[in-house]
Scaffold this motif. Structure first.
Motif, PDB file in Angstrom:
ATOM      1  N   ILE A 299       0.851  -1.185   0.000  1.00 35.89           N
ATOM      2  CA  ILE A 299       0.000   0.000   0.000  1.00 35.89           C
ATOM      3  C   ILE A 299       0.886   1.232   0.000  1.00 35.89           C
ATOM      4  O   ILE A 299       1.582   1.530   0.975  1.00 35.89           O
ATOM      5  CB  ILE A 299      -0.932  -0.008   1.220  1.00 35.89           C
ATOM      6  N   GLY A 300       0.904   1.939  -1.119  1.00 38.83           N
ATOM      7  CA  GLY A 300       1.762   3.111  -1.297  1.00 38.83           C
ATOM      8  C   GLY A 300       2.797   2.855  -2.363  1.00 38.83           C
ATOM      9  O   GLY A 300       3.559   1.886  -2.280  1.00 38.83           O
ATOM     10  N   GLY A 301       2.823   3.716  -3.390  1.00 36.03           N
ATOM     11  CA  GLY A 301       3.722   3.500  -4.517  1.00 36.03           C
ATOM     12  C   GLY A 301       4.847   4.497  -4.621  1.00 36.03           C
ATOM     13  O   GLY A 301       5.323   4.785  -5.716  1.00 36.03           O
ATOM     14  N   GLY A 302       5.313   5.017  -3.478  1.00 36.18           N
ATOM     15  CA  GLY A 302       6.493   5.868  -3.476  1.00 36.18           C
ATOM     16  C   GLY A 302       7.755   5.032  -3.556  1.00 36.18           C
ATOM     17  O   GLY A 302       7.697   3.829  -3.880  1.00 36.18           O
ATOM     18  N   PRO A 303       8.917   5.609  -3.267  1.00 39.68           N
ATOM     19  CA  PRO A 303      10.172   4.847  -3.367  1.00 39.68           C
ATOM     20  C   PRO A 303      10.190   3.574  -2.534  1.00 39.68           C
ATOM     21  O   PRO A 303      10.707   2.547  -2.983  1.00 39.68           O
ATOM     22  CB  PRO A 303      11.220   5.858  -2.878  1.00 39.68           C
ATOM     23  N   ALA A 304       9.622   3.607  -1.318  1.00 37.42           N
ATOM     24  CA  ALA A 304       9.631   2.410  -0.473  1.00 37.42           C
ATOM     25  C   ALA A 304       8.744   1.321  -1.048  1.00 37.42           C
ATOM     26  O   ALA A 304       9.169   0.174  -1.249  1.00 37.42           O
ATOM     27  CB  ALA A 304       9.184   2.770   0.943  1.00 37.42           C
ATOM     28  N   GLY A 305       7.488   1.665  -1.328  1.00 41.00           N
ATOM     29  CA  GLY A 305       6.564   0.663  -1.821  1.00 41.00           C
ATOM     30  C   GLY A 305       6.942   0.113  -3.179  1.00 41.00           C
ATOM     31  O   GLY A 305       6.866  -1.102  -3.421  1.00 41.00           O
ATOM     32  N   ALA A 306       7.370   1.002  -4.083  1.00 40.47           N
ATOM     33  CA  ALA A 306       7.732   0.551  -5.429  1.00 40.47           C
ATOM     34  C   ALA A 306       8.964  -0.342  -5.400  1.00 40.47           C
ATOM     35  O   ALA A 306       9.054  -1.316  -6.170  1.00 40.47           O
ATOM     36  CB  ALA A 306       7.976   1.763  -6.326  1.00 40.47           C
ATOM     37  N   THR A 307       9.927  -0.042  -4.525  1.00 38.43           N
ATOM     38  CA  THR A 307      11.124  -0.885  -4.422  1.00 38.43           C
ATOM     39  C   THR A 307      10.776  -2.267  -3.884  1.00 38.43           C
ATOM     40  O   THR A 307      11.242  -3.287  -4.403  1.00 38.43           O
ATOM     41  CB  THR A 307      12.172  -0.208  -3.525  1.00 38.43           C
ATOM     42  N   ALA A 308       9.950  -2.315  -2.839  1.00 37.52           N
ATOM     43  CA  ALA A 308       9.531  -3.604  -2.297  1.00 37.52           C
ATOM     44  C   ALA A 308       8.783  -4.409  -3.359  1.00 37.52           C
ATOM     45  O   ALA A 308       8.981  -5.625  -3.490  1.00 37.52           O
ATOM     46  CB  ALA A 308       8.647  -3.395  -1.070  1.00 37.52           C
ATOM     47  N   ALA A 309       7.937  -3.735  -4.143  1.00 39.03           N
ATOM     48  CA  ALA A 309       7.181  -4.419  -5.184  1.00 39.03           C
ATOM     49  C   ALA A 309       8.098  -4.983  -6.257  1.00 39.03           C
ATOM     50  O   ALA A 309       7.921  -6.122  -6.716  1.00 39.03           O
ATOM     51  CB  ALA A 309       6.170  -3.452  -5.809  1.00 39.03           C
ATOM     52  N   THR A 310       9.092  -4.202  -6.661  1.00 31.09           N
ATOM     53  CA  THR A 310      10.042  -4.667  -7.681  1.00 31.09           C
ATOM     54  C   THR A 310      10.808  -5.887  -7.192  1.00 31.09           C
ATOM     55  O   THR A 310      10.942  -6.889  -7.917  1.00 31.09           O
ATOM     56  CB  THR A 310      11.029  -3.548  -8.040  1.00 31.09           C
ATOM     57  N   ASP A 311      11.301  -5.821  -5.975  1.00 34.35           N
ATOM     58  CA  ASP A 311      12.105  -6.919  -5.434  1.00 34.35           C
ATOM     59  C   ASP A 311      11.278  -8.199  -5.291  1.00 34.35           C
ATOM     60  O   ASP A 311      11.719  -9.292  -5.688  1.00 34.35           O
ATOM     61  CB  ASP A 311      12.698  -6.527  -4.085  1.00 34.35           C
ATOM     62  N   LEU A 312      10.083  -8.092  -4.716  1.00 32.32           N
ATOM     63  CA  LEU A 312       9.282  -9.284  -4.462  1.00 32.32           C
ATOM     64  C   LEU A 312       8.724  -9.877  -5.757  1.00 32.32           C
ATOM     65  O   LEU A 312       8.679 -11.098  -5.925  1.00 32.32           O
ATOM     66  CB  LEU A 312       8.141  -8.941  -3.498  1.00 32.32           C
ATOM     67  N   ALA A 313       8.321  -9.023  -6.686  1.00 33.19           N
ATOM     68  CA  ALA A 313       7.849  -9.532  -7.980  1.00 33.19           C
ATOM     69  C   ALA A 313       8.986 -10.227  -8.719  1.00 33.19           C
ATOM     70  O   ALA A 313       8.783 -11.254  -9.384  1.00 33.19           O
ATOM     71  CB  ALA A 313       7.284  -8.395  -8.822  1.00 33.19           C
ATOM     72  N   GLY A 314      10.190  -9.674  -8.586  1.00 31.97           N
ATOM     73  CA  GLY A 314      11.348 -10.293  -9.218  1.00 31.97           C
ATOM     74  C   GLY A 314      11.658 -11.668  -8.660  1.00 31.97           C
ATOM     75  O   GLY A 314      12.302 -12.491  -9.333  1.00 31.97           O
ATOM     76  N   LEU A 315      11.201 -11.937  -7.445  1.00 25.59           N
ATOM     77  CA  LEU A 315      11.395 -13.250  -6.823  1.00 25.59           C
ATOM     78  C   LEU A 315      10.256 -14.211  -7.163  1.00 25.59           C
ATOM     79  O   LEU A 315      10.222 -15.343  -6.680  1.00 25.59           O
ATOM     80  CB  LEU A 315      11.502 -13.101  -5.305  1.00 25.59           C
ATOM     81  N   GLY A 316       9.326 -13.739  -7.970  1.00 24.80           N
ATOM     82  CA  GLY A 316       8.224 -14.601  -8.375  1.00 24.80           C
ATOM     83  C   GLY A 316       7.000 -14.522  -7.485  1.00 24.80           C
ATOM     84  O   GLY A 316       6.056 -15.309  -7.669  1.00 24.80           O
ATOM     85  N   ARG A 317       6.971 -13.601  -6.555  1.00 27.57           N
ATOM     86  CA  ARG A 317       5.818 -13.454  -5.670  1.00 27.57           C
ATOM     87  C   ARG A 317       4.691 -12.715  -6.381  1.00 27.57           C
ATOM     88  O   ARG A 317       4.931 -11.869  -7.236  1.00 27.57           O
ATOM     89  CB  ARG A 317       6.210 -12.706  -4.399  1.00 27.57           C
ATOM     90  N   ARG A 318       3.453 -13.060  -6.016  1.00 30.36           N
ATOM     91  CA  ARG A 318       2.280 -12.374  -6.563  1.00 30.36           C
ATOM     92  C   ARG A 318       2.087 -11.080  -5.772  1.00 30.36           C
ATOM     93  O   ARG A 318       1.767 -11.110  -4.573  1.00 30.36           O
ATOM     94  CB  ARG A 318       1.046 -13.263  -6.444  1.00 30.36           C
ATOM     95  N   VAL A 319       2.282  -9.963  -6.441  1.00 32.74           N
ATOM     96  CA  VAL A 319       2.346  -8.658  -5.774  1.00 32.74           C
ATOM     97  C   VAL A 319       1.272  -7.729  -6.331  1.00 32.74           C
ATOM     98  O   VAL A 319       1.109  -7.606  -7.548  1.00 32.74           O
ATOM     99  CB  VAL A 319       3.725  -8.001  -5.970  1.00 32.74           C
ATOM    100  N   LEU A 320       0.571  -7.061  -5.435  1.00 31.04           N
ATOM    101  CA  LEU A 320      -0.316  -5.959  -5.817  1.00 31.04           C
ATOM    102  C   LEU A 320       0.248  -4.672  -5.250  1.00 31.04           C
ATOM    103  O   LEU A 320       0.480  -4.571  -4.033  1.00 31.04           O
ATOM    104  CB  LEU A 320      -1.740  -6.169  -5.283  1.00 31.04           C
ATOM    105  N   LEU A 321       0.498  -3.702  -6.116  1.00 25.98           N
ATOM    106  CA  LEU A 321       0.972  -2.383  -5.691  1.00 25.98           C
ATOM    107  C   LEU A 321      -0.206  -1.422  -5.787  1.00 25.98           C
ATOM    108  O   LEU A 321      -0.655  -1.068  -6.873  1.00 25.98           O
ATOM    109  CB  LEU A 321       2.132  -1.917  -6.581  1.00 25.98           C
ATOM    110  N   LEU A 322      -0.700  -1.010  -4.640  1.00 27.26           N
ATOM    111  CA  LEU A 322      -1.862  -0.124  -4.561  1.00 27.26           C
ATOM    112  C   LEU A 322      -1.393   1.282  -4.225  1.00 27.26           C
ATOM    113  O   LEU A 322      -0.769   1.505  -3.186  1.00 27.26           O
ATOM    114  CB  LEU A 322      -2.837  -0.629  -3.498  1.00 27.26           C
ATOM    115  N   ASP A 323      -1.694   2.234  -5.101  1.00 28.20           N
ATOM    116  CA  ASP A 323      -1.220   3.598  -4.888  1.00 28.20           C
ATOM    117  C   ASP A 323      -2.347   4.592  -5.103  1.00 28.20           C
ATOM    118  O   ASP A 323      -3.176   4.432  -5.995  1.00 28.20           O
ATOM    119  CB  ASP A 323      -0.069   3.917  -5.851  1.00 28.20           C
ATOM    120  N   ARG A 324      -2.350   5.630  -4.266  1.00 28.00           N
ATOM    121  CA  ARG A 324      -3.328   6.703  -4.417  1.00 28.00           C
ATOM    122  C   ARG A 324      -2.816   7.680  -5.460  1.00 28.00           C
ATOM    123  O   ARG A 324      -1.773   8.307  -5.273  1.00 28.00           O
ATOM    124  CB  ARG A 324      -3.534   7.415  -3.082  1.00 28.00           C
TER     125      ARG A 324
END
Length: 416
Positions: free
Chosen positions: A12-37
């Motif tokens: 929840i949140g697509g700033g530098p923290a959220g987007a970085t976590a999303a990139t890393d986890l998706a790159g590991l094959g995890r199913r990721v939803l990035l929700l941003d306002r």
């Protein structure tokens, strides 16, 4: 239970923290939803050190400008120029920069949704259910929800996720920040012009330590290439941030520049004592309070916080042990807790009044102070390679603290 989840993790949140976590986890094959306002741009000076670009694969094409020096301005208007010898600090505009980070997460495999987080509940199997209002919904009562094995709250200071899920989050103190993005001067004013825009340097950050502009923090003028960020921060309630920015613009001649947008937001003052709920939620970035005291620097620490939160969630998903979520804060504080503590002491002492601010700026004229300051900023660690310099700085600081020397008495260059 795992098969019932729509996602492994909802961020929840697509700033530098959220987007970085999303990139890393998706790159590991995890199913990721990035929700941003959508439509939210944080007021930010935009500085990122070379270490951030190296660690997080940020290309130079994302930089709006390169800064080669900083100017520290005292209450008396005397100033010290601090050149970055042999290096530079990158400057980004958070609007396009944050969107680039979100696009990178999507390319790594994360799903993107625009929407506003509303609440977290539990289903019959005790799995986390994230509720949100889609950005495209015309009815404010419209709500969607997804089931997830883990949640990363990266929704900024005053985080809704933190307030709902993490004890003590509601009491975290904040600095209010406000800035105006203006079009950069296209040409230097001629000598003798009525305004001082001729003093604007697109390769220099100006920092104002003046109580009339900020009673307990600082004001800034940071170049962003074609634009300029002019802002101020304070914890003092009732102090007019808009008036302070107006004053700074008038006095520097930047009131003649076209205003493109205005943004305000809270900035946390120190890391929260706990970042996870011991179950399936962990915080990252401003939501966790990782903004450096004294400097207000947050982009590098948000990127890092997102990575550490991603690593903690990956460990949790792999093992099923919720204790793994605590690793994010543990690792961050091990590497950066000491510098945050030192910067917090600096802010509380040196920013207290204009008399101390005057001394603080005059100390910045010292070559040892400048060298160690830039080394610590660029490399994000305390520099231990020059013990003699540390000793000299200690005695100089003590002389100022005890009033043995006057401000600027030892200044030999740079101060005006």
């Amino acid at each position: 239970m795992t098969n019932q989840a729509d996602y492994d993790v909802v961020i929840i949140g697509g700033g530098p923290a959220g987007a970085t976590a999303a990139t890393d986890l998706a790159g590991l094959g995890r199913r990721v939803l990035l929700l941003d306002r959508p439509g939210r741009i944080k007021p930010c000076g935009g500085a990122i050190p070379p270490r951030a670009m190296e660690e997080f694969d940020i290309p130079e094409s994302q930089l709006a400008a390169r800064v080669h020096s900083a100017r520290m301005v005292a209450p008396s208007n005397r100033y010290v120029d601090m050149p970055i010898n042999g290096g530079y600090v990158g400057m980004v505009d958070r609007g396009p920069f944050d969107e680039w980070l979100r696009q990178r997460a999507a390319k790594a495999g994360a799903d993107r949704r625009d929407g506003t987080f509303t609440r977290l509940s539990r289903d019959a199997d005790d799995m986390a259910v994230v509720h949100f209002r889609p950005a495209e919904a015309t009815d404010r009562n419209t709500e969607e929800c997804v089931r997830t094995r883990a949640v990363i709250g990266a929704d900024g200071a005053m985080s809704s996720v933190a307030k709902q899920c993490i004890p003590g989050a509601k009491e975290l103190p904040h600095v209010a920040a406000y800035h105006e993005i203006v079009r950069a001067p296209t040409a230097r004013a001629e000598a003798g012009a009525s305004t001082s825009t001729s003093d604007y340097d697109p390769t220099r950050c100006d920092v104002y330590y003046q109580g009339r502009l900020s009673p307990d923090f600082y004001a800034w003028i940071f170049p962003h290439g074609d634009t300029v960020s002019i802002g101020v921060g304070t914890e003092l309630k009732g102090f007019s941030l808009h008036d302070a920015v107006d004053r700074l613009r008038r006095e520097t001649g930047l009131d003649q520049c076209e205003t493109l947008r205005k943004e305000g937001a809270p900035i946390p003052l120190h890391p929260l004592p706990k970042w996870d709920n011991g179950r399936d939620v962990v915080l990252a970035g401003d939501a966790a309070g990782v903004v450096a005291p004294a400097s207000g620097e947050g982009i590098y620490y948000a990127l890092l916080g997102g990575r550490l939160a991603g690593e903690a969630v990956e460990a949790f998903l792999a093992t099923g042990n919720p204790k793994a979520l605590a690793l994010a804060r543990k690792r961050f504080m091990k590497d950066h807790g000491r510098i945050f503590w030192i910067l917090g002491i600096m802010q509380r002492f040196w920013y207290r009044n204009d008399k101390r601010r005057e001394r603080f700026v005059s100390i910045c004229d010292d070559p040892d102070v400048q060298h160690l300051t830039w080394q610590a900023y660029m490399h994000k660690r305390l520099v231990r390679a020059r013990p003699a310099a540390h000793l000299r700085i200690f005695f100089k600081d003590m002389a100022h603290l005890l009033g043995i020397v006057s401000p600027w008495q030892k200044a030999s260059r740079g101060a005006k």
